[in-house]
Scaffold this motif. Structure first.
Motif, PDB file in Angstrom:
ATOM      1  N   CYS A   1     -10.049  -3.426  -5.390  1.00 44.97           N
ATOM      2  CA  CYS A   1      -9.881  -3.162  -3.911  1.00 44.97           C
ATOM      3  C   CYS A   1     -11.246  -3.625  -2.966  1.00 44.97           C
ATOM      4  O   CYS A   1     -10.887  -4.180  -2.462  1.00 44.97           O
ATOM      5  CB  CYS A   1      -9.070  -1.831  -3.711  1.00 44.97           C
ATOM      6  SG  CYS A   1      -7.596  -1.568  -4.669  1.00 44.97           S
TER       7      CYS A   1
ATOM      8  N   LYS B   1       0.825  -1.335  -0.026  1.00 41.49           N
ATOM      9  CA  LYS B   1      -0.062   0.071  -0.028  1.00 41.49           C
ATOM     10  C   LYS B   1       0.977   1.276   0.013  1.00 41.49           C
ATOM     11  O   LYS B   1       0.573   2.055  -0.799  1.00 41.49           O
ATOM     12  CB  LYS B   1      -0.918  -0.044   1.384  1.00 41.49           C
ATOM     13  CG  LYS B   1      -1.723   1.023   1.298  1.00 41.49           C
ATOM     14  CD  LYS B   1      -2.771   1.247   2.621  1.00 41.49           C
ATOM     15  CE  LYS B   1      -3.527   2.170   2.615  1.00 41.49           C
ATOM     16  NZ  LYS B   1      -2.606   3.616   3.076  1.00 41.49           N
TER      17      LYS B   1
ATOM     18  N   LEU C   1      -6.739   1.275   0.351  1.00 39.85           N
ATOM     19  CA  LEU C   1      -6.130   1.328  -0.850  1.00 39.85           C
ATOM     20  C   LEU C   1      -7.093   1.578  -2.268  1.00 39.85           C
ATOM     21  O   LEU C   1      -6.657   2.215  -2.782  1.00 39.85           O
ATOM     22  CB  LEU C   1      -5.577  -0.001  -1.168  1.00 39.85           C
ATOM     23  CG  LEU C   1      -4.419  -0.288  -2.280  1.00 39.85           C
ATOM     24  CD1 LEU C   1      -3.317   0.662  -2.331  1.00 39.85           C
ATOM     25  CD2 LEU C   1      -3.970  -1.808  -2.180  1.00 39.85           C
TER      26      LEU C   1
END
Length: 423
Positions: A147, A83, A131
């Motif tokens: 995501c 991330k 994210l």
């Protein structure tokens, strides 16, 4: 880095509660290298050296198996490292490499001792939610959708479906069943007959008739009625997904409703009525007590009829325009297959209208059978709230200025054909 699930920083693996864990089936040399890589990874992550953190955690994971302690914690740390690295790459404008690392992150799974730990799974899913927000803010909507879907598959949270809806809308992609449940497959879904309708359009009559003809369950998929918008309520939809149902709801084509319909295989009938007649029918309905479920309930009884009609035109009728415009756009964009039906057509020829609805759903019935069921339903007046099919009341009941006030609402939706409601 507050709140991150980091391990390391000592001569043993240290868990979230601080307990010491030995890994006896690793040789001393391998153990030493592994501990060193973990500690270096933690240090790199704390100083936001993302690429180094990724390297160390990847190497450490290769030396562990799923059944060994803290395997899942290392997976989480690797995700946090990915991330951080992705955020840096996006700031540098290197979208291609950021997407490569995202694909690697999406392959991460919690498969060890923490796989049943709800709190841990929530944090792991939360990293994917965060994210997704990063990608969404960078206008990479499809990546954000990946995501959010990953996060939901790990552990759905309170904000999961808000983010999912935003990304589905931004990408124009269809929702899928696994976005909302993994307890049932598409092949196991029941048949769902769904009437999306304006108030006072004979929708209760049509719903009762369809329940009678099909034997399907009568299902109201809302959290509550009253002043609440009739949005589809996901928990109820999940629970009844495998059943054959008939639903009647006053709902516009919000993105959330459309996504749920796409996912659960719902194709709605859109039931409308002449808008001028709708005003007069609403006036009667409110005067008979329905005002108690409105936001005007404190003052309605004291108003004269002209003021009541003005109130309906200014506060309720705009919803009718939004209803038509929203479903019209869904049809134009081919987001759902819909079947339009008007109150006027239903009143003029009930058997033919119902047979067309049944055909839309791939169901059949004889005309004579439908006629007999209609007679039976109409004999139970308490169930239908059907004002004997009177049309044209708005022409005489509304003042010219009130009719014009209604007509002027069309200017806000120039691409919508409002002939369906008599304009």
């Amino acid at each position: 880095m507050q709140g991150l699930s980091l391990i390391g920083s000592g001569s043993h693996f240290i868990g979230q509660s601080g307990q010491t864990i030995d890994v006896p089936h690793l040789s001393g040399n391998v153990y030493s290298i592994l501990q060193q890589e973990v500690d270096l990874g933690v240090q790199a992550l704390k100083r936001e050296s993302a690429d180094m953190a990724v390297t160390f955690f990847q190497s450490a994971l290769q030396k562990l198996t799923v059944d060994q302690p803290f395997y899942d914690h290392l997976v989480h740390n690797l995700l946090l490292s990915y991330k951080l690295l992705i955020e840096k790459l996006l700031k540098q404008g290197d979208t291609s490499t950021a997407l490569d690392f995202l694909r690697a992150a999406l392959r991460l799974e919690i498969r060890g001792e923490m796989a049943e730990d709800s709190r841990f799974l929530s944090k792991f899913a939360g990293a994917f939610q965060n994210l997704g927000i990063v990608f969404f803010q960078n206008s990479l909507n499809e990546a954000s959708l990946w995501c959010y879907r990953k996060a939901i598959s790990v552990h759905p949270g309170p904000g999961s479906y808000v983010n999912l809806t935003n990304s589905l809308s931004a990408t124009g992609q269809r929702a899928i069943l696994s976005d909302f449940t993994t307890e049932i497959t598409p092949e196991q879904l029941g048949r769902h007959l769904f009437i999306a309708c304006v108030p006072k359009s004979a929708s209760t009559f049509l719903k009762n008739l369809l329940v009678n003809l099909t034997g399907y369950r009568d299902l109201f998929t809302v959290y509550a009625a009253g002043q609440t918008e009739h949005e589809i309520y996901l928990p109820t939809l999940r629970e009844s997904a495998g059943l054959d149902t008939v639903t009647q709801q006053h709902c516009r084509a919000s993105d959330a409703n459309v996504h749920l319909m796409q996912a659960f295989g719902i194709r709605p009938v859109i039931l409308v009525r002449n808008v001028f007649d709708s005003v007069m029918s609403l006036l009667d309905f409110y005067n008979k007590g329905a005002f108690q479920t409105s936001f005007a309930r404190a003052d309605w009884p004291a108003l004269d009829d002209e003021t009541k009609i003005d109130l309906l035109i200014e506060n309720v009728i705009p919803w009718y325009f939004q209803f038509v415009a929203s479903w019209d756009l869904v049809e134009k964009q081919k987001r759902l297959e819909v079947h339009w039906l008007s109150y006027e057509d239903l009143v003029a020829d009930k058997p033919s209208s119902v047979l067309k609805v049944l055909e839309f759903y791939g169901l059949g019935a004889s005309r004579r059978g439908v006629e007999q069921r209609i007679e039976a339903i109409e004999s139970e007046e308490r169930k239908i709230r059907f004002n004997k099919g009177v049309t044209g009341r708005g022409r005489s009941g509304l003042a010219d200025r009130q009719k014009e006030q209604i007509r002027r609402l069309t200017r806000y939706y120039p691409s919508t054909d409002f002939s369906r409601i008599g304009l």
